[in-house]
Design a protein around this motif. Structure first.
Motif, PDB file in Angstrom:
ATOM      1  N   MET A 244       9.442   1.989  -3.215  1.00  0.00           N
ATOM      2  CA  MET A 244       9.864   1.395  -1.636  1.00  0.00           C
ATOM      3  C   MET A 244       9.952   3.062  -0.737  1.00  0.00           C
ATOM      4  SD  MET A 244      10.229  -2.628  -1.227  1.00  0.00           S
ATOM      5  CE  MET A 244      10.032  -2.333   0.467  1.00  0.00           C
ATOM      6  N   ALA A 245       9.141   3.724   0.559  1.00  0.00           N
ATOM      7  CA  ALA A 245       9.987   4.327   1.167  1.00  0.00           C
ATOM      8  C   ALA A 245      10.434   4.889   0.883  1.00  0.00           C
ATOM      9  CB  ALA A 245      11.007   3.151   1.841  1.00  0.00           C
ATOM     10  N   ASN A 246       9.900   6.081  -0.009  1.00  0.00           N
ATOM     11  CA  ASN A 246       9.925   7.312  -0.493  1.00  0.00           C
ATOM     12  C   ASN A 246       8.752   8.167   0.105  1.00  0.00           C
ATOM     13  OD1 ASN A 246      12.303   6.925  -2.478  1.00  0.00           O
ATOM     14  ND2 ASN A 246      10.866   6.106  -3.670  1.00  0.00           N
ATOM     15  N   GLU A 247       8.407   7.849   1.038  1.00  0.00           N
ATOM     16  CA  GLU A 247       7.050   8.890   1.811  1.00  0.00           C
ATOM     17  C   GLU A 247       6.612   9.547   0.673  1.00  0.00           C
ATOM     18  OE1 GLU A 247       9.551  11.529   4.652  1.00  0.00           O
ATOM     19  OE2 GLU A 247      10.661  10.120   5.493  1.00  0.00           O
ATOM     20  N   LEU A 248       5.753   8.859   0.327  1.00  0.00           N
ATOM     21  CA  LEU A 248       4.796   8.876  -0.749  1.00  0.00           C
ATOM     22  C   LEU A 248       3.434   9.090  -0.598  1.00  0.00           C
ATOM     23  CD1 LEU A 248       6.026   7.387  -3.885  1.00  0.00           C
ATOM     24  CD2 LEU A 248       5.900   9.425  -3.749  1.00  0.00           C
ATOM     25  N   LYS A 249       2.621  10.238  -0.267  1.00  0.00           N
ATOM     26  CA  LYS A 249       1.362  10.136   0.459  1.00  0.00           C
ATOM     27  C   LYS A 249       0.287  10.657  -0.832  1.00  0.00           C
ATOM     28  CE  LYS A 249      -1.929  12.536   3.534  1.00  0.00           C
ATOM     29  NZ  LYS A 249      -1.990  11.404   4.320  1.00  0.00           N
ATOM     30  N   MET A 250       0.645  10.900  -1.641  1.00  0.00           N
ATOM     31  CA  MET A 250      -0.406  11.443  -3.224  1.00  0.00           C
ATOM     32  C   MET A 250       0.204  11.381  -4.362  1.00  0.00           C
ATOM     33  SD  MET A 250      -1.556  15.097  -1.828  1.00  0.00           S
ATOM     34  CE  MET A 250      -2.648  14.928  -2.959  1.00  0.00           C
ATOM     35  N   GLY A 261       0.765   6.666 -19.451  1.00  0.00           N
ATOM     36  CA  GLY A 261       1.987   6.303 -20.229  1.00  0.00           C
ATOM     37  C   GLY A 261       2.025   5.161 -19.053  1.00  0.00           C
ATOM     38  N   PHE A 262       3.046   5.134 -19.399  1.00  0.00           N
ATOM     39  CA  PHE A 262       3.368   3.275 -18.456  1.00  0.00           C
ATOM     40  C   PHE A 262       2.970   2.119 -18.916  1.00  0.00           C
ATOM     41  CE2 PHE A 262       4.672   6.015 -14.748  1.00  0.00           C
ATOM     42  CZ  PHE A 262       6.046   6.244 -14.430  1.00  0.00           C
ATOM     43  N   ASN A 263       3.478   2.053 -20.627  1.00  0.00           N
ATOM     44  CA  ASN A 263       2.721   1.206 -21.840  1.00  0.00           C
ATOM     45  C   ASN A 263       3.376   0.109 -21.144  1.00  0.00           C
ATOM     46  OD1 ASN A 263       1.085   3.198 -22.682  1.00  0.00           O
ATOM     47  ND2 ASN A 263       2.041   3.661 -24.190  1.00  0.00           N
ATOM     48  N   SER A 264       4.308   0.231 -20.885  1.00  0.00           N
ATOM     49  CA  SER A 264       4.728  -1.389 -20.605  1.00  0.00           C
ATOM     50  C   SER A 264       5.184  -1.801 -19.124  1.00  0.00           C
ATOM     51  CB  SER A 264       6.579  -1.494 -20.830  1.00  0.00           C
ATOM     52  OG  SER A 264       6.623  -1.225 -22.992  1.00  0.00           O
ATOM     53  N   LEU A 265       4.445  -1.521 -18.372  1.00  0.00           N
ATOM     54  CA  LEU A 265       4.620  -1.355 -16.725  1.00  0.00           C
ATOM     55  C   LEU A 265       4.014  -2.228 -16.528  1.00  0.00           C
ATOM     56  CD1 LEU A 265       5.912  -0.105 -14.102  1.00  0.00           C
ATOM     57  CD2 LEU A 265       4.058   1.182 -14.036  1.00  0.00           C
ATOM     58  N   ARG A 266       4.801  -3.759 -15.389  1.00  0.00           N
ATOM     59  CA  ARG A 266       3.840  -4.729 -15.326  1.00  0.00           C
ATOM     60  C   ARG A 266       3.941  -4.756 -14.351  1.00  0.00           C
ATOM     61  NH1 ARG A 266       5.073  -9.464 -13.440  1.00  0.00           N
ATOM     62  NH2 ARG A 266       7.169  -9.319 -13.320  1.00  0.00           N
ATOM     63  N   LEU A 267       5.413  -4.436 -13.069  1.00  0.00           N
ATOM     64  CA  LEU A 267       4.366  -4.128 -11.650  1.00  0.00           C
ATOM     65  C   LEU A 267       4.947  -3.175 -11.724  1.00  0.00           C
ATOM     66  CD1 LEU A 267       6.508  -7.343  -9.811  1.00  0.00           C
ATOM     67  CD2 LEU A 267       7.079  -4.731  -8.936  1.00  0.00           C
ATOM     68  N   LEU A 268       4.346  -2.196 -10.276  1.00  0.00           N
ATOM     69  CA  LEU A 268       4.553  -1.242  -9.394  1.00  0.00           C
ATOM     70  C   LEU A 268       4.546  -1.397  -8.158  1.00  0.00           C
ATOM     71  CD1 LEU A 268       5.187   1.633  -9.670  1.00  0.00           C
ATOM     72  CD2 LEU A 268       2.220   1.689  -9.505  1.00  0.00           C
ATOM     73  N   ASN A 269       5.323  -1.090  -7.571  1.00  0.00           N
ATOM     74  CA  ASN A 269       5.853  -1.906  -5.798  1.00  0.00           C
ATOM     75  C   ASN A 269       5.958   0.001  -5.271  1.00  0.00           C
ATOM     76  OD1 ASN A 269       6.944  -2.270  -3.424  1.00  0.00           O
ATOM     77  ND2 ASN A 269       8.670  -3.319  -3.831  1.00  0.00           N
ATOM     78  N   GLU A 292       1.179  -6.365 -11.624  1.00  0.00           N
ATOM     79  CA  GLU A 292       0.891  -6.296  -9.973  1.00  0.00           C
ATOM     80  C   GLU A 292       1.287  -5.739  -9.392  1.00  0.00           C
ATOM     81  OE1 GLU A 292       4.042  -9.208  -8.898  1.00  0.00           O
ATOM     82  OE2 GLU A 292       4.242 -10.461 -10.270  1.00  0.00           O
ATOM     83  N   LEU A 293      -0.039  -5.111  -8.369  1.00  0.00           N
ATOM     84  CA  LEU A 293       1.012  -3.444  -7.510  1.00  0.00           C
ATOM     85  C   LEU A 293       0.926  -3.857  -6.062  1.00  0.00           C
ATOM     86  CD1 LEU A 293       0.191  -0.308  -7.731  1.00  0.00           C
ATOM     87  CD2 LEU A 293      -2.156  -1.216  -7.168  1.00  0.00           C
ATOM     88  N   HIS A 294       1.773  -3.673  -5.620  1.00  0.00           N
ATOM     89  CA  HIS A 294       2.673  -3.787  -4.089  1.00  0.00           C
ATOM     90  C   HIS A 294       1.834  -3.125  -3.202  1.00  0.00           C
ATOM     91  CE1 HIS A 294       5.315  -6.501  -5.739  1.00  0.00           C
ATOM     92  NE2 HIS A 294       4.280  -7.140  -6.247  1.00  0.00           N
TER      93      HIS A 294
END
Length: 529
Positions: A244-250, A261-269, A292-294
């Motif tokens: 959260m709140a990292n000023e990501l645009k791309m 990758g991120f083969n175990s990633l269940r939730l990305l916020n 889950e994708l927030h």
């Protein structure tokens, strides 16, 4: 390592993370050390993390000494006004082994009946303090906002906290990834790490392993997607990643068009960033474990489901998609959510499309258009609410559109034919329970009328059966008669289930049928202004 406040300017360096002496919550980065024209001695220029935490942008009397992030985040202070922080171990001892200060004890009181302060003692306080001092048994600790800037000595950390699983380091002065990796190696049981509001470095060629971390929080850490790409090798077991709140645009994958990758990633916020194109989000569509994708509080305007071949399904396991407080303003985006194969939990609140006051549609329309969703805007959709919403939606379409142009209706309302068949509704008839077909125009609507206007006095709610052809203007006149409301200009609202606010009925010419009211509804009677 003692608290390094009261140092000389020589003890600091540019780029160093510091906090105001005596206030670990006021953090910043040193951008200048040296003289200032017209002022004696050496000064330290700090760019504070809080946007308005300073006085200027790094310029004094027309001379620029550094460039602050904002026009009021920079200031010049003496070195003695800054602290370089303390070690992780010092912070642990200070928070969990320190005795209550006199100031804290003074704050523990109640007032007697004669308004005199009476000191109080927490029952079991000593037992809790003793338990917390047994560091080897601790599973979770927090040293947030304590000015932690280093992690040595690692051997003592490993001995002191052998069972630690959860660590909150938010709001400190850490920035070096090698320090984080060393800390994780010293805490082999650690699974959850919160680094919120630590400004982490970007220019790192290789990230050491954080191999046991399952939950990683990097909110407001200034991380770029390049950092995220490098991290994925370091965190092979991460199941939750908060950015959260990292000023990501791309979102920029290092290899190919999609993030791998991120083969175990269940939730990305990714909440509270600056992502304004759904094409960026589609780069995440082949994270195979993502459930889950927030995406709340971004700048998305439209969404759509991508085309694909049968061998590889985009967002195959995505069950929860949070899109609140974006700029989505078209129902086609809402309809596209039906194409996500596993999606059952959606948030669309605070988007124009979900706000009737901004030309959007009410909750019942969203429910009817979303065939598989079970939770909308955090509220569970019961079978009864779904059925009532879908029937009400069909009524609304049939009242407003020319039924002989089925192609146009199907284009604007893709579920119309499906819902008509599901609920036994023909062009002019509605199958209601076991009573047989009924003509829509003759089906009475059971209205509960409630007065809430301050000038209306206390009036008991009334229940009236009215034909769906009644207009809002006619309903206002009826309410004046039912409740004897003379000389009061009325404003009506529809109490909509699951919506935080009632829906204003401001179109006097609209009929109850055109408003999509079901067989039962509650009308709130208020007064203008």
């Amino acid at each position: 390592m003692a608290d390094q406040s009261g140092e000389t300017a020589a003890a600091f360096r540019t780029g160093q993370r510091v906090h105001a002496a005596g206030d670990p919550r006021r953090t910043g980065t040193i951008r200048y050390i040296g003289p200032i024209s017209g002022h004696d001695g050496e000064w330290v220029g700090v760019d504070w993390d809080a946007d308005s935490g300073g006085k200027h942008d790094g310029t004094v009397n027309g001379t620029r000494y550094f460039s602050a992030r904002t026009g009021s985040s920079g200031s010049f202070v003496r070195a003695k006004a800054l602290s370089a922080g303390i070690s992780f171990l010092d912070a642990v001892y200070k928070r969990y082994r320190g005795e209550s200060t006199q100031e804290e004890e003074d704050e523990m009181y109640v007032f007697s009946t004669s308004q005199r302060r009476v000191s109080v003692e927490l029952v079991g306080k000593n037992k809790v303090e003793e338990k917390l001092k047994k560091f080897e048994e601790l599973l979770s600790i927090s040293v947030s906002f304590m000015g932690v800037s280093s992690v040595d000595p690692l051997c003592q950390i490993s001995t002191l906290l052998p069972k630690l699983k959860e660590l909150d380091l938010s709001g400190n002065l850490l920035s070096n990834w090698q320090d984080i990796a060393s800390l994780c190696e010293a805490l082999p049981s650690l699974q959850m790490l919160d680094l919120t509001s630590n400004l982490m470095e970007h220019e790192v060629t290789e990230y050491p392993s954080l191999r046991n971390i399952h939950l990683l929080v990097l909110n407001n850490c200034g991380v770029t997607w390049d950092v995220v790409e490098k991290l994925k090798v370091s965190v092979p077991l991460v199941a939750e990643l908060h950015l959260m709140a990292n000023e990501l645009k791309m979102i920029e994958p290092t290899a190919g068009p999609f993030v791998q990758g991120f083969n175990s990633l269940r939730l990305l916020n990714l909440e509270a960033n600056n992502i304004d194109s759904w094409d960026e989000i589609l780069k995440l569509s082949y994270l195979r474990s993502l459930e889950e994708l927030h995406l709340n509080k971004n700048k998305l305007k439209t969404i759509y489901y991508p085309s694909s071949d049968a061998s590889c399904v985009p967002f195959e396991n995505l069950q929860c998609l949070l899109l609140g407080r974006n700029d989505i303003n078209d129902v086609a985006s809402v309809d596209s959510l039906n194409s996500f194969p596993s999606l059952v939990d959606v948030r669309l609140s605070e988007n124009p499309v979900a706000d009737p006051a901004k030309g959007g549609v009410p909750r019942f329309v969203l429910i009817a258009r979303l065939s598989k969703v079970k939770i909308l805007n955090g509220s569970e959709i019961s079978p009864r609410e779904r059925r009532e919403s879908e029937i009400r939606y069909i009524r609304l379409i049939m009242a407003k559109m020319q039924l002989n142009n089925l192609e146009e209706i199907q284009r604007a309302h893709p579920r119309f034919v499906e819902l008509k068949a599901l609920h036994g509704i023909e062009d002019e008839k509605l199958q209601a329970g076991g009573s047989g077909p009924q003509t829509l125009a003759s089906t009475l609507i059971n209205l509960t009328l409630k007065c809430v206007g301050p000038s209306m006095g206390e009036k008991q709610p009334l229940t009236k059966k009215l034909p769906p052809s009644v207009t809002v203007a006619k309903l206002k006149a009826l309410c004046e008669s039912f409740f004897k409301l003379k000389d009061i200009k009325l404003r009506l609202f529809l109490e909509d289930k699951g919506s935080p606010l009632p829906l204003p009925l401001d179109d006097d010419m609209a009929t109850l049928m055109e408003l999509g009211l079901g067989t039962e509804a509650t009308i709130i009677i208020d007064e203008e202004n």
